[in-house]
Write a protein that holds these residues in place. Structure first.
Motif, PDB file in Angstrom:
ATOM      1  N   UNK A 180       0.815  -1.215   0.000  1.00  0.00           N
ATOM      2  CA  UNK A 180       0.000   0.000   0.000  1.00  0.00           C
ATOM      3  C   UNK A 180       0.849   1.266   0.000  1.00  0.00           C
ATOM      4  N   UNK A 181       2.091   1.148   0.481  1.00  0.00           N
ATOM      5  CA  UNK A 181       3.035   2.266   0.457  1.00  0.00           C
ATOM      6  C   UNK A 181       4.281   1.787  -0.289  1.00  0.00           C
ATOM      7  N   UNK A 182       4.279   1.852  -1.609  1.00  0.00           N
ATOM      8  CA  UNK A 182       5.413   1.365  -2.406  1.00  0.00           C
ATOM      9  C   UNK A 182       6.744   1.951  -1.922  1.00  0.00           C
ATOM     10  N   UNK A 183       7.718   1.071  -1.733  1.00  0.00           N
ATOM     11  CA  UNK A 183       9.024   1.504  -1.275  1.00  0.00           C
ATOM     12  C   UNK A 183       9.182   1.526   0.236  1.00  0.00           C
ATOM     13  N   UNK A 184       8.090   1.351   0.952  1.00  0.00           N
ATOM     14  CA  UNK A 184       8.148   1.375   2.424  1.00  0.00           C
ATOM     15  C   UNK A 184       8.287  -0.048   2.959  1.00  0.00           C
ATOM     16  N   UNK A 185       9.376  -0.302   3.695  1.00  0.00           N
ATOM     17  CA  UNK A 185       9.565  -1.587   4.351  1.00  0.00           C
ATOM     18  C   UNK A 185       9.329  -1.424   5.841  1.00  0.00           C
ATOM     19  N   UNK A 186       8.514  -2.297   6.394  1.00  0.00           N
ATOM     20  CA  UNK A 186       8.245  -2.309   7.818  1.00  0.00           C
ATOM     21  C   UNK A 186       9.135  -3.378   8.454  1.00  0.00           C
ATOM     22  N   UNK A 187      10.090  -2.966   9.253  1.00  0.00           N
ATOM     23  CA  UNK A 187      10.968  -3.909   9.931  1.00  0.00           C
ATOM     24  C   UNK A 187      10.294  -4.477  11.167  1.00  0.00           C
ATOM     25  N   UNK A 188      10.722  -5.655  11.577  1.00  0.00           N
ATOM     26  CA  UNK A 188      10.152  -6.269  12.772  1.00  0.00           C
ATOM     27  C   UNK A 188      10.545  -5.467  14.002  1.00  0.00           C
ATOM     28  N   UNK A 189       9.627  -5.442  14.975  1.00  0.00           N
ATOM     29  CA  UNK A 189       9.899  -4.731  16.220  1.00  0.00           C
ATOM     30  C   UNK A 189       9.018  -3.509  16.383  1.00  0.00           C
ATOM     31  N   UNK A 190       9.112  -2.824  17.520  1.00  0.00           N
ATOM     32  CA  UNK A 190       8.277  -1.650  17.790  1.00  0.00           C
ATOM     33  C   UNK A 190       8.703  -0.449  16.967  1.00  0.00           C
TER      34      UNK A 190
END
Length: 329
Positions: A180-190
């Protein structure tokens, strides 16, 4: 989505814990801005009996929470599902008679079930076919218990809620690249998320091997995080922030006519001691995934689990049911 609506209801309710003098103002803001669902329930002859009051004159309360990402200029799809929109999220909120806890059960949107008048289909098709009344009927027939209130929320309210809280710290269970947000990676963790990021987080399913199952877990994580942020002294002692949360989120919410300012004020008094740790969340157990006769990917019903949850809802023993579940169940 449904997760946001839970937060909205508790936002107004928790206002009583901050300062009772602000409660009427907050309730009026909610009442004047939220959309009303004029006919939220099926006809009386098709419904289970209402719960009997307990010795303290309180009854358990069931609230069906629905989320949709269909937006119209006049907001009507929030009320009727009139453009064929399906609910993207569905949760059943149960307040026990003693009001000591609050239980939130997610229902998988692809659960294969009977839709009266339409045959077997995914449960989220009920909203597309008949809006809130048909969806309420499906859930009531599934569990044999009465729904006392129903509410729908537009996805746009999700971002508004998050922004009004000044962002929400969410723990990402599995790292993923957002679709949904191209180029945005969500890393694990808070990590602290703004409204756009939080919306992308709870909508994501394509990045996961188990798709909607992980998305439901993410939605529940957002609820925990949003409530933890709201139920802090920093927020509860800040009338301006409380008012901002209510005023910015309420326009995206549609509720039955009984969930008005007076009803919200009553909930506020009853839930004034509730804290984030008192919110118990789980997902209705299923029998896995399968394929329908016409080739759809579906979630299969676990009939034993549905029957057990129904008994627990009717007997107001959902806490006992949850304690008996295996760890992670």
């Amino acid at each position: 989505m449904a997760a946001v609506l839970l937060a909205v209801v508790l936002v107004v309710a928790a206002g009583g814990a901050a300062a009772v003098t602000y409660l009427a103002q907050l309730s009026d803001a909610f009442d004047s801005q939220a959309v009303r669902i004029p006919q939220a329930f099926p006809e009386a002859s098709l419904r289970p009996a209402a719960a009997e009051p307990r010795p303290d004159s309180r009854s358990p309360i069931n609230i069906l929470l629905l989320g949709t990402d269909t937006v119209a200029a006049d907001g009507d799809p929030l009320v009727a599902g009139s453009q064929g929109s399906r609910t993207d999220a569905m949760m059943l909120l149960h307040l026990p008679a003693d009001r000591q806890q609050l239980h939130v059960m997610s229902i998988m949107r692809d659960l294969w079930t009977n839709i009266p008048g339409y045959g077997e289909a995914k449960i989220n098709a009920a909203y597309a076919h008949g809006g809130a009344p048909l969806t309420v009927r499906v859930v009531e027939e599934m569990f044999g218990t009465r729904i006392d209130h129903v509410a729908v929320m537009d996805f746009e309210g999700f971002g508004s809620l998050t922004e009004s809280l000044g962002g929400v710290e969410i723990t990402v269970d599995q790292a993923f690249d957002s679709s949904h947000l191209p180029g945005r990676r969500f890393n694990a963790g808070p990590q602290l998320m703004n409204g756009q990021e939080a919306l992308a987080f709870v909508r994501e399913r394509y990045a996961y091997s188990d798709g909607d199952y992980q998305r439901v877990r993410n939605q529940q994580e957002f609820i925990r995080a949003a409530l933890a942020k709201f139920l802090t002294m920093e927020t509860l002692t800040n009338p301006g922030r409380i008012s901002d949360v209510v005023s910015k989120t309420a326009p995206y919410v549609a509720v039955d006519e009984g969930l008005n300012a007076a009803g919200v004020a009553g909930l506020a008094l009853e839930l004034r001691d509730l804290r984030a740790d008192d919110i118990k969340m789980f997902t209705l157990p299923t029998a896995g995934i399968g394929t329908s006769d016409d080739g759809q990917s579906i979630v299969l019903r676990d009939e034993a689990a549905i029957a057990a949850v129904g008994r627990a809802l009717r007997g107001d023993t959902l806490d006992q049911y949850l304690r008996a579940l295996p760890a992670g169940g």
